[in-house]
Write an enzyme that holds these catalytic residues in place. Sequence first.
Site, PDB file in Angstrom:
ATOM      1  N   HIS A 190       0.825  -1.215   0.000  1.00 12.83           N
ATOM      2  CA  HIS A 190       0.000   0.000   0.000  1.00 12.83           C
ATOM      3  C   HIS A 190       0.851   1.254   0.000  1.00 12.83           C
ATOM      4  O   HIS A 190       0.555   2.228  -0.666  1.00 12.83           O
ATOM      5  CB  HIS A 190      -0.906   0.020   1.236  1.00 12.83           C
ATOM      6  CG  HIS A 190      -2.225  -0.627   0.987  1.00 12.83           C
ATOM      7  ND1 HIS A 190      -2.944  -1.251   1.975  1.00 12.83           N
ATOM      8  CD2 HIS A 190      -2.954  -0.741  -0.142  1.00 12.83           C
ATOM      9  CE1 HIS A 190      -4.056  -1.726   1.452  1.00 12.83           C
ATOM     10  NE2 HIS A 190      -4.086  -1.440   0.174  1.00 12.83           N
ATOM     11  N   GLU A 432      -3.987 -10.587 -28.311  1.00 17.47           N
ATOM     12  CA  GLU A 432      -2.746 -11.002 -27.652  1.00 17.47           C
ATOM     13  C   GLU A 432      -2.152 -12.256 -28.276  1.00 17.47           C
ATOM     14  O   GLU A 432      -1.076 -12.686 -27.914  1.00 17.47           O
ATOM     15  CB  GLU A 432      -3.011 -11.260 -26.155  1.00 17.47           C
ATOM     16  CG  GLU A 432      -3.531 -10.028 -25.437  1.00 17.47           C
ATOM     17  CD  GLU A 432      -3.824 -10.242 -23.965  1.00 17.47           C
ATOM     18  OE1 GLU A 432      -3.037  -9.785 -23.135  1.00 17.47           O
ATOM     19  OE2 GLU A 432      -4.861 -10.879 -23.653  1.00 17.47           O
ATOM     20  N   ASP A 456       1.643  -9.466 -23.862  1.00 19.27           N
ATOM     21  CA  ASP A 456       1.465 -10.880 -24.161  1.00 19.27           C
ATOM     22  C   ASP A 456       1.719 -11.180 -25.629  1.00 19.27           C
ATOM     23  O   ASP A 456       2.290 -12.205 -25.966  1.00 19.27           O
ATOM     24  CB  ASP A 456       0.051 -11.335 -23.764  1.00 19.27           C
ATOM     25  CG  ASP A 456      -0.003 -11.697 -22.290  1.00 19.27           C
ATOM     26  OD1 ASP A 456       0.936 -12.363 -21.816  1.00 19.27           O
ATOM     27  OD2 ASP A 456      -0.960 -11.297 -21.614  1.00 19.27           O
ATOM     28  N   CYS A 503      -2.834  -1.299 -25.373  1.00 19.19           N
ATOM     29  CA  CYS A 503      -2.838  -1.075 -23.919  1.00 19.19           C
ATOM     30  C   CYS A 503      -1.677  -1.779 -23.211  1.00 19.19           C
ATOM     31  O   CYS A 503      -1.610  -1.799 -21.994  1.00 19.19           O
ATOM     32  CB  CYS A 503      -4.176  -1.492 -23.306  1.00 19.19           C
ATOM     33  SG  CYS A 503      -4.495  -3.247 -23.458  1.00 19.19           S
TER      34      CYS A 503
HETATM   35  C1  PEP Z   1      -0.825  -7.131 -22.314  1.00 21.39           C
HETATM   36  O1  PEP Z   1      -0.665  -8.352 -22.371  1.00 21.39           O
HETATM   37  O2  PEP Z   1      -0.236  -6.324 -23.050  1.00 21.39           O
HETATM   38  C2  PEP Z   1      -1.750  -6.552 -21.315  1.00 21.39           C
HETATM   39  C3  PEP Z   1      -2.067  -5.272 -21.338  1.00 21.39           C
HETATM   40  O3  PEP Z   1      -2.219  -7.379 -20.359  1.00 21.39           O
HETATM   41  P1  PEP Z   1      -1.387  -7.840 -19.066  1.00 21.39           P
HETATM   42  O4  PEP Z   1      -0.084  -7.098 -19.050  1.00 21.39           O
HETATM   43  O5  PEP Z   1      -2.254  -7.537 -17.906  1.00 21.39           O
HETATM   44  O6  PEP Z   1      -1.231  -9.300 -19.341  1.00 21.39           O
HETATM   45 MG    MG Z   2      -2.095  -9.641 -21.316  1.00 21.84          MG
END
Ligand code: PEP
Ligand code: MG
Length: 572
Positions: A190, A432, A456, A503
């Site tokens: 935290h 992904e 990923d 993302c």
């Molecule tokens: C990704 O795989 O790019 C993603 C945004 O998901 P995470 O990092 O949570 O697997």
């Molecule tokens: Mg991911």
Amino acid sequence: MTNILTGISASKGIAIARPYLLKDPDLSYEAVEIDNVSSESAKLKSALEQAKIEILVIQDNLKQSGANEEAEIFAAHLMLLEDPELISAIEAKISEEKVNVEAAVDEVMQSYIIMFESMDDEYLKERAADIKDIRKRVLSHLLNKPLPDLSLIDDEVIIIAEDLTPSATAQLDVRYVKGFITDVGGRTSHSAIMARTMGIPAIVGTSNASQVIEADDMLIIDGSKAEVLINPETNVLKNYQSMLEEELRSKEFLLKYVDVPTKTTDHVNVNLSANIGSPLDLEAVVKNGAEGIGLYRTEFLYMGSKQAPTEDEQYEAYKKVLETMGNRPVTVRTLDIGGDKELSYLDLPKEMNPFLGLRAVRYTLQETELFRIQLRALLRASVHGHLKIMFPMISTFEEFHSAKQLLLEEKSNLKDEGIQVSDDIEIGIMVETPSVIMMADQFAKEVDFFSIGTNDLTQYTFACDRMNENVSYLYQSHHPAIFKMIEKVIQAAHREGKQVSVCGELASDTTAQIVLVGMGIDTLSMNASSILESRAFINGQSKSDLEKVVEKVKECTMENEVIELLNKHIDK
Ligand code: PEP
Ligand code: MG
């Protein structure tokens, strides 16, 4: 000679100041046999009451200074103080074992601490800190030895502590406290989360800072390098002083980008959104002018408790995020568990290759009851804002169809129950896996949007485990292969009038932004603290220039050529 301590970077940035050595009062006590049970119980009641009042004051101060999200951390402390199981365990110890209240409180809380610390789940492990915090507070009242009040600090300092409890962190006034350093803790503690929200540099897990650092030392925290420099030489100090000034200047400069749209010099809009793990991150999201939430990683909601969050608990969290964002889009990802993310209470199977195993949507399609609860909570929350729902780790149409089918079933169930659900929810998928990319044209006809998870995607493209250092040389997120895949998705989506976001971590990387914006990406979603810098960068670029760089990137055969090319464009 400068002495250097290393640890884990909890929050980036530079701080230069003298230390404030945070020492707790001696809370040792003597365990004695008692014969007056009711007087010990009365002492317990009064200590719990006083602790509660103190926490309410801290909470109130936080709320008054606008830190509503931090204030919520203390709701957990209040719940612990009122937890009937905990209180009756302490009372049973007093009445059955005839021990004094100090010993009873200490022993029961220590057993809770050990239980949490022995959990596999990193997040739950860190929750032991909350119980340690409560233990200390209650003992301090029983022994009548007040804890130090950090809110009284009125000199510029860096706090040094063995461990910084969440309540101590909440008392820090950032006008004076320039950073903190602790012996223990990790990135998900935290105090680390709060340091990032408060925007002060912090190094945790140094193992011995509280023993090595002395009151008259001069300190530098280098958050990016996860280093603490003790008594730096004059030239090192001067160097850091100018770096700090530069950092402050650039923070100040970037503030002018909070309320402006993200637009290239030739007027092409890009949406810069934020990735969040909890409603606690919203303050930073708003402060940094995010144009939406591009990825809400809901697994942290599940990691934060001893059992799966109920439909109502989830509804409250989603509602809070949607309401805070108003009409800006909020993309919520359904539970992405498995791989490196474990949940002690879910009993995930032990697998040889967890990243290739039962994770994300594969798991929730098997545990449909768990999945339906999350979908219902999301659907109910949908009336509070602009909701987009996406499924993680899709690799086939069957998975997308099954997940969407469950969502539609729950929507019609809710409507039958007379509960309102928005009819404008967009349903999309994370991209992904290479299989989805090869089928992007077909997926684009069915989904409302794509969000490319490059973290990923990179591991599945190069067949290299993203956690395995032995093959990290293959984890090439700037490789032309990755960019070509992204371009294929963007083109497929745009042909069908659908939008695409990135993302993964690549979204916040300015060199990658050259290619992504050049290829026509609609949204980049990233850590809130990267948004202003990205906006400043993109607003200085022309899309048509970036398109030319894209053409060159596509001719490259190796990642290092791409990086060289992109750096050259930035240095121009
Ligand atoms: C990704 O795989 O790019 C993603 C945004 O998901 P995470 O990092 O949570 O697997
Ligand atoms: Mg991911």
